[in-house]
Scaffold this motif. Structure first.
Motif: not given
Lengths: 249, 249
Positions: A164-168, A172-173, A189-190, A204-205
């Motif tokens: 799960m990506i919750a970075t700025p 993210a990439q 991806n958040f 999924r975004k």
DNA sequence: GCAACTTTGTGCGTGCCTTCACAAGCGACT
DNA sequence: AGTCGCTTGTGAAGGCACGCACAAAGTTGC
């Protein structure tokens, strides 16, 4: 490319899995949760009408969704909840735990790390990452936050299958590339960024700002159109006894 | 430029708004954000191919989406970013602020209250509510948390048009009813419950557990199917210069 | 001013999803 | 044992969305 070589049960299962429409998969997860609540309330069977009403879905659509995973209903009676739950869990791949890694323990990430709805549902968050020196080393829910550069090693050790990506946005990439190179094949991806990934990786975004903008559009529409009830294509959900028993923060 | 010597621009706008497909609206919001980034980088025009690549969308689909809001492109050149942004904002109803109320300042709610992506995008969170006596009265980002029973009064005072529900499941329906009776017509629901609302109210649901289960399904699928690259219908996204400049936590 | 090139806007075929409607199947009651 | 009522499973039709491919329209170079 649709025909399984021979009819072993594994191939049949695979063929079924592949052919379930994406839209149906999303609803199956909703049915599963509602079935869990019904089971807790002591129910043993449900009819498609009842379950459809409780989940806000057309009964025929529900039956078709369930038909994708096989025939587990009894005509004249309904569906036996226990058996259906078991089959749904198997279909959705919930029969064993999936370790989840969360990258970005900022505002939103912190909340996600503490979200009890994941671990309780077979998705234990087993690794946390960030780049901020003030965050690396702290514990959240008993898990220590590690530096992003440790992603490959830690993900391998703990057999992480979902990231799960919750970075700025800008970070993210890079984080995504790290996860992918560590063998993670599914990413939630958040961050407000379109991730570039190899084709075998599923992304999924969840985009909160976009969700609000969609709502804003509907506000504007209602304003402009006046509120003529006939022209508004709102979805009306019938009765349905209020489901209770959630599991959010 | 091209066509519309506006005749009754309000009616035309209303008709257009009503006819934009839901799927397109969601993408328009994404285009808008990307256009903002491009503008910051000093670009003045974009072609549909560039914008499509940057947002991971088919160029033809993008042009069709944009055609729903009118003809703002210049053939042979592309789209003038400033004008397109202005038109998109008008279409999405972002030309004036929409006050947002957030109910449930627990784990997730706290993060949402502090999420800078809302206020910066025209959705100031102007009211916070909870039932927990330990939370009522505290300040988050300069906003005081009020008791849920104050919803009708506070929402009316601050002209709230959008409500976000981040309560535990069992509390969600009650909170929803309160919001609706206070005049809120658009709700973003994070609770794992299907809300029952009158037909004139628009509800969007963000269900994190379901998102993970959908991913889990794809993990299971990849496992069962082996990983034959040809049979996996993953979406491949072409090149696209890495977009940067986000606004998450 | 003309020709060649670029890019938009859209008509149309295709495939997926949804929904209706009904036959088949199962249990209960007499 | 037979019949009746209820519920599932699914064939078929309609609608929506996607994406190709091309004509229309504008720009650039000569």
């Amino acid at each position: 490319m649709t025909k399984p070589p021979h009819a072993g049960s594994a191939d049949v299962a695979a063929a079924r899995l592949r052919s379930i429409p994406e839209a149906s998969v999303a609803r199956l997860a909703v049915y599963l949760r509602m079935l869990g609540e019904l089971a807790e309330q002591g129910a043993e069977t449900v009819s498609s009408d009842e379950l459809a009403a409780a989940t806000g879905v057309n009964p025929a659509k529900l039956r078709k969704d369930l038909s994708y995973i096989g025939s587990y209903g009894i005509r004249g009676v309904g569906y036996e909840i226990a058996a259906l739950v078991r089959q749904l869990e198997r279909t959705l791949g919930l029969d064993h735990l999936r370790a989840v890694a969360l990258v970005g323990v900022g505002n939103l990430g912190h909340a996600l790390a503490g979200y009890s709805g994941f671990g309780g549902r077979g998705f234990p968050v087993t690794a946390l990452f960030d780049v901020d020196p003030d965050l690396v080393g702290i514990h959240i829910n008993g898990i220590v936050v590690e530096h992003v550069r440790a992603i490959p090693q830690v993900c391998a050790e703990r057999e992480v299958t979902i990231g799960m990506i919750a970075t700025p946005g800008p970070a993210a990439q890079g984080v995504c590339d790290l996860l992918v190179s560590s063998g993670v094949r599914c990413i939630l991806n958040f961050a407000p960024v379109v991730l570039q990934v190899p084709h075998e990786v599923e992304v999924r975004k969840v985009d909160l700002a976009v969700e609000l903008q969609i709502l804003a559009f509907h506000v504007a529409r209602k304003h402009l159109a006046g509120q003529d009830p006939a022209t508004v294509n709102g979805h009306v959900i019938e009765h349905a006894s209020n489901g209770s028993g959630g599991m959010l923060p």
